[in-house]
Each structure stands twice: as structure tokens, then as C-alpha cells.
Design an enzyme around this catalytic site. Structure first.
Site, PDB file in Angstrom:
ATOM      1  N   ASP A 147      42.947  42.850  25.686  1.00 30.39           N
ATOM      2  CA  ASP A 147      42.130  42.692  26.887  1.00 30.39           C
ATOM      3  C   ASP A 147      41.938  44.065  27.537  1.00 30.39           C
ATOM      4  O   ASP A 147      42.599  44.409  28.517  1.00 30.39           O
ATOM      5  CB  ASP A 147      42.766  41.704  27.859  1.00 30.39           C
ATOM      6  N   GLU A 231      42.921  34.386  43.739  1.00 29.23           N
ATOM      7  CA  GLU A 231      43.710  33.690  44.761  1.00 29.23           C
ATOM      8  C   GLU A 231      43.564  34.302  46.155  1.00 29.23           C
ATOM      9  O   GLU A 231      43.342  35.497  46.317  1.00 29.23           O
ATOM     10  CB  GLU A 231      45.197  33.652  44.365  1.00 29.23           C
ATOM     11  N   ASN A 340      45.642  47.773  31.426  1.00 29.69           N
ATOM     12  CA  ASN A 340      45.557  47.820  29.952  1.00 29.69           C
ATOM     13  C   ASN A 340      44.488  48.836  29.607  1.00 29.69           C
ATOM     14  O   ASN A 340      43.296  48.500  29.542  1.00 29.69           O
ATOM     15  CB  ASN A 340      45.075  46.475  29.378  1.00 29.69           C
ATOM     16  N   PRO A 371      51.456  42.197  40.894  1.00 31.31           N
ATOM     17  CA  PRO A 371      51.579  40.796  41.290  1.00 31.31           C
ATOM     18  C   PRO A 371      52.905  40.197  40.831  1.00 31.31           C
ATOM     19  O   PRO A 371      53.484  40.669  39.847  1.00 31.31           O
ATOM     20  CB  PRO A 371      50.409  40.137  40.551  1.00 31.31           C
ATOM     21  N   GLY A 372      53.369  39.175  41.551  1.00 30.05           N
ATOM     22  CA  GLY A 372      54.554  38.431  41.125  1.00 30.05           C
ATOM     23  C   GLY A 372      54.085  37.276  40.267  1.00 30.05           C
ATOM     24  O   GLY A 372      53.700  37.458  39.119  1.00 30.05           O
ATOM     25  N   HIS A 395      53.479  46.111  35.588  1.00 29.20           N
ATOM     26  CA  HIS A 395      52.196  45.492  35.955  1.00 29.20           C
ATOM     27  C   HIS A 395      52.402  44.082  36.480  1.00 29.20           C
ATOM     28  O   HIS A 395      51.454  43.343  36.710  1.00 29.20           O
ATOM     29  CB  HIS A 395      51.224  45.522  34.786  1.00 29.20           C
ATOM     30  N   ALA A 397      55.776  40.838  37.067  1.00 25.74           N
ATOM     31  CA  ALA A 397      57.180  40.466  36.938  1.00 25.74           C
ATOM     32  C   ALA A 397      57.598  40.463  35.473  1.00 25.74           C
ATOM     33  O   ALA A 397      58.745  40.738  35.138  1.00 25.74           O
ATOM     34  CB  ALA A 397      57.411  39.093  37.544  1.00 25.74           C
TER      35      ALA A 397
END
Length: 473
Positions: A147, A231, A340, A371-372, A395, A397
Site C-alpha cells: 500500500d 473517524e 509506507n 493512531p492507537g 506508525h 500500536a
DNA sequence: ATGTGC
């Protein structure tokens, strides 16, 4: 356990060596075509002893051919260095051995200058996820990942966090209407968005890239599947940030995670295949095949990779613009970063190619988003420029369990309870994206205090992901 | 990660 899978150790036990023949044998075994495990092992041994007898066998012919040409193959192979270079590991105690082994192989490449493993690292294809590799004038398509340009984007709006309570349904509907999730999915013809990235000259001059333009247009502004999301949440600035100019407080924010969709995936596949044809590496390093940037192929990949990166960025821009306009909100600040990708950067006074495969750029004062998961904190960070980490950080968790393992062991009731406790509304997503499938983000953050400073936190509140099996409209 | 493989 009659039909248990044959693995590398089984083949070693009957006389195979860890080389390309083993790779071909394992591939044949995957199909299995009605043979039992025992029958397969007996035949594998027979092919190894007398490959000539199997040159016309419909199933074992490829294996016989590789066995007969293995010496020639090895003559063409680019040798790895005897000794691997050292590399820095952050949060080593939480990183699986497989990822370290992969990194060790990468440190033996003749083009490798330096490497580092981030605290969310886990085993990938070729270079581990969470792996950073600096090379000399060479680019590894699988060091970037499938990706290409996958990234995070964050918009902090001039709306108070209370907006999530007062306009919950509005936000939910905006999320539903502005996004498209699922593998292969995009927008209908009349829903398409125009963007300058589609005018890129490669879409005209390069036959292969041109063939991807229509799909790229359809998928522009879509999110895909897997761990990708769009989100709403609460961005909390505990103290004033001078550079961003945001006053302390809690704001409504939009966070997105996605990449270059079919365009990047097709480019990645094409150039990985090409790299493997040009750059023959020993079996254990085969997926690290690289392209010399002085060659036409290397230059071509570099341009195509950058296009995929621009496209991924455009996708986020489309999503953020649509949603901001739908809300009629002003932007307080916006941050985004690839995780990436490969960059030309300075390292110890020299220009190198830095591959970050699931790693956040964290040069001095570079802003990034870590982010988590759907129900745990994410972090807005500022890089410290730690050279030992090749100016990088984690990048996310990092996965604690594989998707299959998560589907097998995690409970939907537990996830529901966790979401309720955290006040998170979830639209879509399978159990394999549950927070329990990820490492504890706080453990990961505390393993990289030398790499980044935390500027602000993000609590997810309305999360949109692809449905189970990533089939959705 | 991706709408598809040697």
C-alpha cells in the site's frame, strides 16, 4: 493430523536446503491436489533424488526444473554480506522474533547503510512492518510495501468536543455518506471527484500507469479495507502549541487512515515482480529485491511510487474537504504523514534512500500522527530527529495477534462492552480490528520517548471501517 | 494492503 501442512522443517528433514527449490516445493504443497501429506513427502524426496524423472510431471515439473538449475541460479544470485550491520531496536521486548529475523536479513543486503526497528514492529513480507531501512541509491519495492503512500491525515476543526454529543447523528450520517469502504470499491460515475493528481503526466505518457487511470478516478476519495478508517474524535491539546497555533482545549477532529488503493497495489505488484527478475537474491532475502536508481526501471518505480503517494494524499484531501464542507466548519490545523514510502534523505552526512514500511517520519520538528486503535488514544507527535532511529517512529500500536487469530479468539461481546465503556460508536469493522488485537499503545509510546514528543491526543468517538470480509458499498 | 493467482 493427516492433512497438516508441510513446512520448511519437514522439507529440511528429507534433505532439502533452504533455497528457491524449497520455495517452489512449498508452493506446490499449498495446492496439494488430492495427495495426502505422506504421499507428498515421499514424492518430494523422490523428486529431490531424481529430478530428471519428473521433468514431464504435471505437478512436480517446476520443482524438478529448479532442482536441476539450482547451481546456475545460485551463480546469478547476488550474495548477501557475511555479517549483518547492527541496527537499533525500540521496545525490543514486545517485538516478535520473526520481525527481528527479517530485519537481520535486510541488514545483510549489499546496498544497506543503516536500519532500525520501531516498537510496533511485526513480521511482514520482506521488510517487517515497523522496519526502517536506509540504502545506497537503491529502492526496494517491498521495503515500501504494497500500500504505497498509506498515510494518516488529521483535521482539527473550530468546533468544540461537545459537538460530538449535540450533533452525534449528523456526524454519523456525514461519515456514512462521505466515505466508501471495501476492497475494489469506489464511487459511481456521477459521484466521482476531480483532482489535479489525475492530470499527472504519467497517466498519459506511461502505458502501464495510463491503464490504471479510470480505476484511480473511481477510487479517488475512497478508503479501502483492512485497518483503514475514517473517524471523528476529540482532539485534546493540554497546552498551547506555538507552531500549530492551537489554544489549549478539546476540539472536534477528523482522523483518516488509508492509502493508494488499487493504483498503488498494482504499481507495487508490477515493480516487485520486475525487481525480482532483475535482482536475484538468496532465498531468505528474495522479497527484498531492489532496483538501482541509476537504471530506467529504478527511475520508473520512483516516479510511479511518488504518483501513488500523491494519489493517497489526494484521497485524504477529498475525504477531509467533503466532510469539512458538510459540517460547515473552519480548519484550525491539519497534519498528515505517509508511513509506507521511500524518501531521499540525509543520513550521517550522506544522501540515502530511507524506506519506512509502517513507520512515521520523525525528523526534527516533523509533525506526525500515531493512531492507537478504534477505542484507544492516538497521538499527534513532533519528531525529535533521532538519527539512530533514522528519524522515524512507530506508525501505530502494532498488531498483537494476526487477523485469523483475532477472529478465532476474540469475543464480540467483549468488544461491544469496551466500545460502550469508551463511548465509541462503531460503523462497520470486523472483530479482527478490535483493540484487543493490538498492542497497548501506551507501552509503544513509552518505548519511543527518544523519538517523538507528544503534542496532543485524539480519542476516537465515531469510527467508520470496512465491514467484515471488507465487502461493502 | 489489494477485487485475483504459475
Amino acid at each position: 493430523m493427516e492433512n497438516q501442512r508441510i513446512n520448511g522443517n519437514d522439507l529440511l528433514a528429507i534433505g532439502y536446503q533452504e533455497n528457491h527449490a524449497m520455495g517452489v516445493a512449498l508452493k506446490i504443497n499449498k495446492k496439494r491436489l488430492g495427495f495426502t501429506r505422506e504421499e507428498m513427502l515421499v514424492t518430494f524426496k523422490a523428486v529431490l533424488e531424481q529430478p530428471e524423472s519428473y521433468l514431464h510431471d504435471p505437478v512436480f515439473k517446476p520443482l524438478a526444473e529448479v532442482l536441476l538449475s539450482i547451481d546456475t541460479l545460485e551463480d546469478e544470485t547476488i550474495a548477501l554480506k557475511e555479517e549483518a550491520l547492527n541496527y537499533a531496536v525500540y521496545g525490543a521486548e514486545h517485538i516478535e522474533d520473526g520481525a527481528k529475523k527479517q530485519m537481520h536479513v535486510a541488514m545483510k543486503l549489499p546496498v544497506t547503510v543503516a536500519g532500525a526497528l520501531m516498537p510496533d514492529a511485526h513480521q511482514g513480507y520482506g521488510l517487517p512492518i515497523g522496519g526502517v531501512l536506509a540504502t545506497n541509491n537503491a529502492v526496494i519495492p517491498y521495503g515500501v510495501g504494497v500500500d504505497i503512500g498509506c498515510r494518516m491525515a488529521l483535521s482539527v476543526f473550530d468546533l468544540p468536543a461537545e459537538y460530538l454529543n449535540t450533533h452525534h447523528d449528523t456526524l454519523k450520517n456525514v461519515l456514512k455518506h462521505s466515505t466508501r469502504f471495501g476492497a475494489g470499491h469506489g464511487f459511481l460515475r456521477h459521484e466521482r471527484t476531480d483532482h489535479a493528481v489525475l492530470d499527472h503526466s504519467l497517466f498519459e505518457t506511461h502505458d502501464f500507469i495510463r491503464s490504471l487511470k479510470d480505476k484511480a478516478w473511481t477510487q479517488l476519495g475512497s478508503s479501502g479495507g483492512g485497518n483503514h478508517f475514517v473517524e471523528f474524535g476529540i482532539m485534546e491539546f493540554a497546552s498551547a502549541d506555538a507552531t500549530l497555533g492551537v489554544a489549549p482545549g478539546k476540539y472536534l477532529a477528523l482522523l483518516t487512515h488509508s492509502g493508494s488503493r488499487g493504483l498503488g497495489a498494482t504499481i507495487a505488484g508490477h515493480y516487485t515482480k520486475l525487481a525480482k527478475e532483475i535482482c536475484k537474491l538468496p532465498y531468505e532475502a528474495q522479497h527484498l529485491a531492489y532496483l538501482d536508481l541509476h537504471t530506467a526501471e529504478g527511475q520508473e518505480y520512483w516516479l510511479a511510487m511518488n504518483l501513488a503517494g500523491d494519489y493517497a494524499s489526494a484521497c485524504h484531501e477529498v475525504i477531509h474537504d467533503k466532510i469539512r464542507k458538510a459540517l460547515g466548519a473552519e480548519l484550525l490545523t491539519k497534519v498528515e504523514n505517509h508511513h509506507n514510502f521511500a524518501w531521499k534523505e540525509q543520513f550521517e552526512g550522506e544522501e540515502v534512500i530511507v524506506h519506512r514500511k509502517g513507520a512515521t517520519p520523525a525528523g526534527k520538528d516533523t509533525m506526525g500522527i500515531i493512531p492507537g486503535s478504534m477505542a484507544t488514544l492516538g497521538f499527534l507527535v513532533r519528531g525529535k530527529g533521532e538519527e539512530t532511529a533514522i528519524n522515524s517512529a512507530s506508525h501505530g500500536a502494532g498488531r498483537l495477534m494476526s487477523r485469523t487469530q483475532a477472529i478465532k479468539t476474540l469475543s464480540a461481546t467483549d468488544l461491544k462492552t469496551l466500545l460502550e465503556d469508551q463511548g465509541v460508536t462503531l460503523l462497520g469493522a470486523g472483530i479482527d480490528e478490535a483493540p484487543m488485537a493490538y498492542k497497548d499503545i501506551h507501552t509503544v509510546m513509552s518505548a519511543q520517548t527518544d523519538l517523538v514528543d507528544i503534542v496532543a491526543t485524539f480519542s476516537p468517538k465515531i469510527v467508520r471501517m470496512a465491514d467484515d470480509g471488507s465487502r461493502e458499498d
